[in-house]
Design a protein around this motif. Structure first.
Motif, PDB file in Angstrom:
ATOM      1  N   PHE A  74      56.108  42.271  46.352  1.00 20.20           N
ATOM      2  CA  PHE A  74      55.377  41.120  46.871  1.00 20.20           C
ATOM      3  C   PHE A  74      54.709  40.401  45.707  1.00 20.20           C
ATOM      4  O   PHE A  74      54.153  41.025  44.802  1.00 20.20           O
ATOM      5  CB  PHE A  74      54.329  41.562  47.889  1.00 20.20           C
ATOM      6  N   ASP A  75      54.748  39.098  45.711  1.00 18.74           N
ATOM      7  CA  ASP A  75      54.225  38.291  44.607  1.00 18.74           C
ATOM      8  C   ASP A  75      52.739  38.002  44.809  1.00 18.74           C
ATOM      9  O   ASP A  75      52.361  36.999  45.418  1.00 18.74           O
ATOM     10  CB  ASP A  75      55.015  36.986  44.501  1.00 18.74           C
ATOM     11  N   PHE A  76      51.899  38.907  44.290  1.00 21.29           N
ATOM     12  CA  PHE A  76      50.455  38.660  44.324  1.00 21.29           C
ATOM     13  C   PHE A  76      50.121  37.623  43.261  1.00 21.29           C
ATOM     14  O   PHE A  76      50.470  37.765  42.099  1.00 21.29           O
ATOM     15  CB  PHE A  76      49.678  39.952  44.087  1.00 21.29           C
ATOM     16  N   LYS A  77      49.391  36.583  43.662  1.00 19.29           N
ATOM     17  CA  LYS A  77      49.187  35.429  42.797  1.00 19.29           C
ATOM     18  C   LYS A  77      47.703  35.176  42.540  1.00 19.29           C
ATOM     19  O   LYS A  77      46.831  35.688  43.233  1.00 19.29           O
ATOM     20  CB  LYS A  77      49.785  34.177  43.452  1.00 19.29           C
TER      21      LYS A  77
ATOM     22  N   ARG B 222      47.852  41.198  35.339  1.00 21.72           N
ATOM     23  CA  ARG B 222      48.582  42.453  35.506  1.00 21.72           C
ATOM     24  C   ARG B 222      48.707  43.259  34.225  1.00 21.72           C
ATOM     25  O   ARG B 222      48.958  44.450  34.278  1.00 21.72           O
ATOM     26  CB  ARG B 222      49.978  42.173  36.065  1.00 21.72           C
ATOM     27  N   ASN B 223      48.580  42.613  33.069  1.00 24.86           N
ATOM     28  CA  ASN B 223      48.838  43.332  31.827  1.00 24.86           C
ATOM     29  C   ASN B 223      47.619  44.054  31.274  1.00 24.86           C
ATOM     30  O   ASN B 223      47.596  44.478  30.134  1.00 24.86           O
ATOM     31  CB  ASN B 223      49.397  42.368  30.764  1.00 24.86           C
ATOM     32  N   HIS B 224      46.585  44.177  32.077  1.00 23.57           N
ATOM     33  CA  HIS B 224      45.399  44.933  31.670  1.00 23.57           C
ATOM     34  C   HIS B 224      44.985  45.902  32.777  1.00 23.57           C
ATOM     35  O   HIS B 224      43.804  46.024  33.114  1.00 23.57           O
ATOM     36  CB  HIS B 224      44.240  43.994  31.333  1.00 23.57           C
ATOM     37  N   GLY B 225      45.938  46.573  33.386  1.00 22.74           N
ATOM     38  CA  GLY B 225      45.599  47.529  34.433  1.00 22.74           C
ATOM     39  C   GLY B 225      45.452  46.906  35.791  1.00 22.74           C
ATOM     40  O   GLY B 225      44.705  47.408  36.625  1.00 22.74           O
TER      41      GLY B 225
ATOM     42  N   ASN C 199      42.764  36.827  29.017  1.00 22.95           N
ATOM     43  CA  ASN C 199      43.728  37.741  28.416  1.00 22.95           C
ATOM     44  C   ASN C 199      43.708  37.458  26.915  1.00 22.95           C
ATOM     45  O   ASN C 199      44.386  36.559  26.422  1.00 22.95           O
ATOM     46  CB  ASN C 199      45.117  37.494  29.012  1.00 22.95           C
ATOM     47  N   LEU C 200      42.919  38.245  26.164  1.00 27.19           N
ATOM     48  CA  LEU C 200      42.702  37.962  24.756  1.00 27.19           C
ATOM     49  C   LEU C 200      43.781  38.570  23.865  1.00 27.19           C
ATOM     50  O   LEU C 200      44.237  37.957  22.910  1.00 27.19           O
ATOM     51  CB  LEU C 200      41.329  38.466  24.320  1.00 27.19           C
ATOM     52  N   ALA C 201      44.152  39.804  24.162  1.00 25.27           N
ATOM     53  CA  ALA C 201      45.132  40.535  23.359  1.00 25.27           C
ATOM     54  C   ALA C 201      45.677  41.658  24.226  1.00 25.27           C
ATOM     55  O   ALA C 201      45.151  41.931  25.314  1.00 25.27           O
ATOM     56  CB  ALA C 201      44.483  41.069  22.083  1.00 25.27           C
TER      57      ALA C 201
END
Length: 738
Positions: free
Chosen positions: A377-380, A401-404, A528-530
């Protein structure tokens, strides 16, 4: 202003056109009488397909066999139709609730198996109800003006009929004419009339209670051949269109499918909306109910899913925090939506729900899952506009999504009627499946009779609804709108902008009506810094012509680890922080006056991560550490913790802070990584209409977030910061500075 008026005009014209089309269709339709039974959510053609599927190994057969085992066990018990006595959670309440569920399930099994024992049990229960119901006065534990007879409130009575009419519809082929007349005249018609003509104050109400009532009466109208009941359910008792099911679709949902009372009640109200819509589609497909208002029912189903994190709904307003996407209301919604759209993302939600319905749509879901058709499912990240026209503020969800799997939610919505809380521009933060900066939700032990009869506890009004129970500004220890719902319903914040970029999710909103002479604006961003570095930036600016005390609470989940300032902790005696507006329930456990420009508070969450809130400090700012539980003689409140930044004797003030997730604690393997904050400096500056936040880390990295709150966002915005020229278009920009 002219633009807003034009938007409202367009909305009014669109609604008038929708109603006119529906009225025309109604006038052209013949008398609505179900030609065969069942013919509501489950149809005769569904039954044929399900009978075949239940003989074949798979998810549907498993669900069928489990239901047979459950129902067969319950059929061993004698029929029990007690005289109503108890409120929610009490014996008679729960018995009548369990009765309608048993009748519904047994009736479905009758259709699938043809075994008359199931129909006979439903028949016997309904005959007992036909004897009892005509004798009943208003329930002895009635709740406010919406009283019931079988239940303490008419809401539960409507839910009973929604389930029961579907059960009756399914067993009609097993009944003789005399039995049908006894059941219909003894209980089904009286309940429908009680919910409609005898309860106009609820039936015509644009509210979830009205939705359940109109659904119950409308579905009963289809089964009993009462076309007039269907029309009243759709358009109100006078068929004026000022109330009724369609008006509820118009007024209770925003164009994006956001429900006025918040996710918890959106979940609850979803059941009658999708159930009645399905019945309308089956009986009168020419109405095209699922296309009404640009497909608002289907939008509402998807939005309900979007308003969740880690399978639980965001706890806005009067919310029980344990409610999530596996609730039966959304199970029905997902099945119906998939049956109509074939959207494969819904199948992944159905897999998480782990419940296959014994319906035609449930069968479609089961087969599709077995065929491997499910997709994530596409959570936006979305700003869900509030209000019927979508212009009454917004509820903003920002995901990363890329930080947990982080989620930041920003509540810049309208009041939300009687279930709304006084928390304009409130925020919450989630990370790695856990709540980090939290909201209390509702003070209630649902259906636990020993706790105030399962109703909302007194502390729901005295604490949970009050502003200090949330993460937003409190002026002079008084809640927004002085805690008056009627006043709160008149006003809403204005969403200034929302941005959704790969590195920056950001929103800004303002309100000048929560207090008589104080306006405040909040800008909040998820950065999203790094790869291993994310940040929440929060800027709340309060302005007034008078001197006030400004409090900004942060309610956190976890254990306090450290501060960069000395604490004056109360060691032998505690006193409440205040006397009213929720402050009377907060123990003052410690206080401090940070001396440096930065105040840091670090806590450890049960997810094993550390979180540090770093705030800019002006001279004389105090930090108060509190724990919930004062003036709570029955131990109704959870012992939750917060810290409050307090600025006294100020006309205006900027609260500026960043929330930094960092490190890891592993007690099993006995190691700790990066347990302390990595932020070494925080700067806030104004350059005309541009505001600048600079954050420096101990690894030498520096980031600048610039944003513009003015109405004109087009064109280039320029500013000089530390001798360097920056420029950006639109409302915001993130700069990396080496």
């Amino acid at each position: 202003m002219m633009f807003l008026q034009f938007k409202q005009y367009l909305y009014t014209m669109q609604r008038a056109l929708c109603v006119a089309v529906f009225l025309f269709v109604a006038a052209m339709c013949p008398k609505v009488i179900a030609a065969q039974h069942p013919n509501l959510v489950i149809t005769a053609s569904d039954v044929v397909a399900m009978r075949q599927a239940m003989t074949q190994p798979g998810l549907f057969q498993d669900a069928f066999r489990a239901k047979v085992a459950d129902v067969d066990q319950l059929l061993l018990e004698p029929v029990d139709i007690p005289v109503p006595l108890h409120a929610g959670g009490g014996y008679t309440h729960e018995r009548h609730k369990n009765n309608y569920k048993l009748m519904f399930n047994a009736a479905v099994l009758y259709q699938l198996t043809g075994d008359v024992k199931y129909a006979n049990h439903v028949r016997d229960m309904l005959l007992e109800y036909a004897k009892l119901y005509p004798t009943l006065p208003i329930h002895p534990q009635k709740k406010s003006s919406n009283a019931g007879k079988l239940f303490w409130q008419g809401l539960n009575e409507a839910v009973w009929l929604v389930y029961t009419i579907q059960a009756y519809d399914a067993i009609i082929p097993a009944l003789d004419d005399a039995t049908r007349q006894t059941i219909e005249n003894g209980v089904l018609r009286p309940v429908a009339l009680f919910l409609s003509e005898q309860s106009p104050h609820t039936f015509n109400l644009v509210h979830n209670h009205g939705t359940w009532a109109t659904t119950a009466v409308g579905m009963t109208g289809y089964v009993l051949g009462e076309r007039d009941w269907v029309e009243k359910a759709l358009y109100d008792l006078e068929k004026s269109g000022k109330g009724g099911f369609l008006r509820q679709l118009d007024e209770l949902f925003s164009p994006a499918g956001y429900y006025n009372e918040g996710p918890y009640y959106q979940r609850y109200a979803l059941m009658p909306f999708v159930t009645f819509a399905k019945a309308i589609e089956v009986n009168e497909p020419e109405r095209k109910i699922f296309e009404y208002r640009d497909g608002i029912v289907l939008k509402a189903i998807e939005t309900t899913i979007q308003l969740s994190y880690n399978n639980l709904f965001f706890p806005l307003n009067d919310a029980i925090k344990s409610k999530g996407i596996d609730t039966i209301e959304l199970v029905n919604g997902v099945a119906i939506a998939y049956g109509l759209t074939g959207e494969t993302g819904l199948l992944s939600i159905a897999q998480q729900q782990d419940q296959i319905l014994l319906t035609g749509d449930g069968l479609k879901v089961a087969r599709a899952i077995e065929q491997g058709l499910a997709t994530p499912f596409d959570f936006k990240s979305i700003a869900f506009g509030d209000g019927a026209d979508g212009m009454q503020g917004a509820f903003v969800v920002m995901r990363q999504r890329n930080h947990g799997d982080q989620a930041l939610v920003f509540k810049a919505t309208a009041q939300g009627l009687g279930h709304g809380h006084f928390d304009k521009l409130n925020w919450q933060f989630y990370d790695t499946d856990e709540e980090i900066v939290s909201d209390y939700g509702a003070a209630r032990f649902l259906n636990v009779e020993a706790k105030f009869g399962g109703r909302y506890l007194p502390e729901n009004k005295t604490y949970a609804k009050q502003t200090v129970a949330h993460n937003t500004l409190v002026v002079d220890e008084i809640s927004h709108f002085e805690g008056i719902t009627k006043e709160g319903n008149k006003h809403h914040p204005e969403l200034l902008f929302f941005g959704n970029h790969e590195r920056v999710k950001i929103a800004a909103a303002t309100i000048d009506s929560a207090y008589p002479d104080t306006a405040f604006t909040r800008t909040i961003a998820l950065l999203n810094l790094a790869p291993e570095k994310s940040l929440v930036v929060d800027v709340l600016s309060a302005e007034s012509d008078s001197v006030h005390q400004y409090d900004l609470p942060v309610h956190y989940q976890g254990h306090l680890i450290e501060t960069n300032f000395e604490l004056n902790t109360q060691l032998s005696a505690l006193t409440p922080l205040g006397q009213d507006s929720g402050y009377q329930h907060l123990w003052l456990k410690s206080s401090a006056t940070p001396k440096g420009p930065l105040a840091k508070v670090t806590w450890l969450n049960k997810n094993g991560r550390f979180y540090t809130l770093t705030a800019l400090q002006s001279q004389g700012t105090n930090v108060l550490f509190t724990q919930l539980g004062a003036n709570d003689p029955q131990f109704n409140l959870r012992a939750e913790n917060a810290f409050i930044f307090r600025v006294a004797n100020a006309k205006s003030h900027d609260f500026v802070s960043v929330l930094e997730p960092h490190g890891e604690y592993n007690p099993s393997k006995e190691y700790t990584l990066t347990g302390s904050s990595q932020v070494v400096d925080l700067i806030h500056q104004r350059h005309d209409e541009v505001q600048v936040i600079e954050v420096s880390f101990n690894d030498g990295s520096v980031y600048v977030l610039a944003f513009h709150l003015g109405q004109e966002s087009e064109g280039m915005h320029a500013f000089i910061h530390k001798g360097q020229k920056f420029q950006f278009s639109s409302h915001f920009q993130l700069f990396d500075i080496q």
